[in-house]
Design an enzyme around this catalytic site. Structure first.
Site, PDB file in Angstrom:
ATOM      1  N   HIS A   1     -28.998  -0.279 -24.133  1.00  0.00           N
ATOM      2  CA  HIS A   1     -28.775  -0.321 -22.683  1.00  0.00           C
ATOM      3  C   HIS A   1     -30.028   0.113 -21.925  1.00  0.00           C
ATOM      4  O   HIS A   1     -30.434  -0.535 -20.963  1.00  0.00           O
ATOM      5  CB  HIS A   1     -27.618   0.593 -22.267  1.00  0.00           C
ATOM      6  CG  HIS A   1     -26.292  -0.070 -22.242  1.00  0.00           C
ATOM      7  ND1 HIS A   1     -26.013  -1.177 -21.471  1.00  0.00           N
ATOM      8  CD2 HIS A   1     -25.147   0.232 -22.898  1.00  0.00           C
ATOM      9  CE1 HIS A   1     -24.749  -1.528 -21.651  1.00  0.00           C
ATOM     10  NE2 HIS A   1     -24.208  -0.694 -22.515  1.00  0.00           N
TER      11      HIS A   1
ATOM     12  N   CYS B   1     -18.017  -2.709 -24.744  1.00  0.00           N
ATOM     13  CA  CYS B   1     -18.904  -2.102 -23.754  1.00  0.00           C
ATOM     14  C   CYS B   1     -18.173  -1.959 -22.431  1.00  0.00           C
ATOM     15  O   CYS B   1     -17.479  -2.887 -21.995  1.00  0.00           O
ATOM     16  CB  CYS B   1     -20.137  -2.981 -23.579  1.00  0.00           C
ATOM     17  SG  CYS B   1     -21.341  -2.341 -22.410  1.00  0.00           S
TER      18      CYS B   1
ATOM     19  N   HIS C   1     -26.368   1.468 -29.442  1.00  0.00           N
ATOM     20  CA  HIS C   1     -25.835   0.733 -28.293  1.00  0.00           C
ATOM     21  C   HIS C   1     -26.406   1.292 -26.982  1.00  0.00           C
ATOM     22  O   HIS C   1     -26.840   0.537 -26.113  1.00  0.00           O
ATOM     23  CB  HIS C   1     -24.301   0.856 -28.322  1.00  0.00           C
ATOM     24  CG  HIS C   1     -23.586   0.167 -27.223  1.00  0.00           C
ATOM     25  ND1 HIS C   1     -22.878  -0.998 -27.416  1.00  0.00           N
ATOM     26  CD2 HIS C   1     -23.412   0.492 -25.911  1.00  0.00           C
ATOM     27  CE1 HIS C   1     -22.318  -1.373 -26.269  1.00  0.00           C
ATOM     28  NE2 HIS C   1     -22.624  -0.479 -25.341  1.00  0.00           N
ATOM     29  N   GLU C   2     -26.422   2.617 -26.849  1.00  0.00           N
ATOM     30  CA  GLU C   2     -26.897   3.235 -25.603  1.00  0.00           C
ATOM     31  C   GLU C   2     -28.403   3.082 -25.430  1.00  0.00           C
ATOM     32  O   GLU C   2     -28.883   2.843 -24.311  1.00  0.00           O
ATOM     33  CB  GLU C   2     -26.474   4.704 -25.520  1.00  0.00           C
ATOM     34  CG  GLU C   2     -24.979   4.948 -25.574  1.00  0.00           C
ATOM     35  CD  GLU C   2     -24.145   4.083 -24.640  1.00  0.00           C
ATOM     36  OE1 GLU C   2     -24.634   3.700 -23.555  1.00  0.00           O
ATOM     37  OE2 GLU C   2     -23.004   3.766 -25.001  1.00  0.00           O
TER      38      GLU C   2
END
Length: 185
Positions: free
Chosen positions: A154, A108, A150-151
């Site tokens: 976030h 990341c 993953h995004e």
């Protein structure tokens, strides 16, 4: 969905783990679709490229908005390039002989340096809207599917190290901080 000149924006600094509360809470829905949003998307692509990343969420540059960009290869080596505002993630069933889950290293930009193995679905899709408020989707496999997950994490306030056991997370954050301890825990 693709923006001409997508890397023509201004690269902004990447927010690191623990340095800004926006990285650790759910981001606000995008409700205004205007020139500022389009500039944000361009700046996000430029910031991702400058940091040598494959995906970037708005909160990683300190912006409280549910937007991410991606430029990442899928399981077949094809580039998946695009962006989504207000994404909704769907984990998809594998096709044919695809695995359901893939365990591989993940890193990341907000935790610079270390990587850790993490299970993610092999196939995923996000549905949302573009910078004009029109519906858009990105479906991907392999690394690009990992990037989508993953995004969206976030944008929900979760950094990949938050999914790891506490001891491993602390070790990775200490490694990212380096000898000077610049990265807050």
């Amino acid at each position: 969905m693709r923006l001409p000149g997508r890397y023509d924006g201004v690269a902004r600094p990447i927010v690191t783990y623990g340095s800004n509360p926006v990285l650790h809470r759910r981001c606000a829905d995008v409700t205004t679709f205007d020139r500022d949003l389009r500039h944000l998307v361009l700046d996000m692509f430029a910031s991702m490229q400058a940091a040598d990343g494959v995906g970037l969420a708005a909160n990683q540059i300190g912006v409280d908005a549910r937007v991410f960009v991606i430029d990442c290869p899928d399981a077949h080596g094809n580039d998946v390039v695009g962006y989504v505002c207000n994404p909704v993630l769907t984990i998809l069933e594998p096709l044919d002989d695809e695995p359901e889950v893939e365990r591989t290293e993940e890193g990341c930009l907000s935790v610079p340096g270390p990587y850790a193995e993490l299970d993610r679905a092999f196939r995923a899709r996000v549905d949302g809207v573009d910078a004009h408020g029109d519906p858009t989707s990105i479906e991907a496999t392999g690394m690009a599917a990992r990037c989508l997950q993953h995004e969206v994490d976030h944008l929900d306030g979760t950094v990949y190290v938050d999914r790891l056991p506490a001891e491993q997370r602390e070790q990775l954050l200490a490694e990212a901080a380096g000898p000077q301890g610049d990265l807050p825990a």
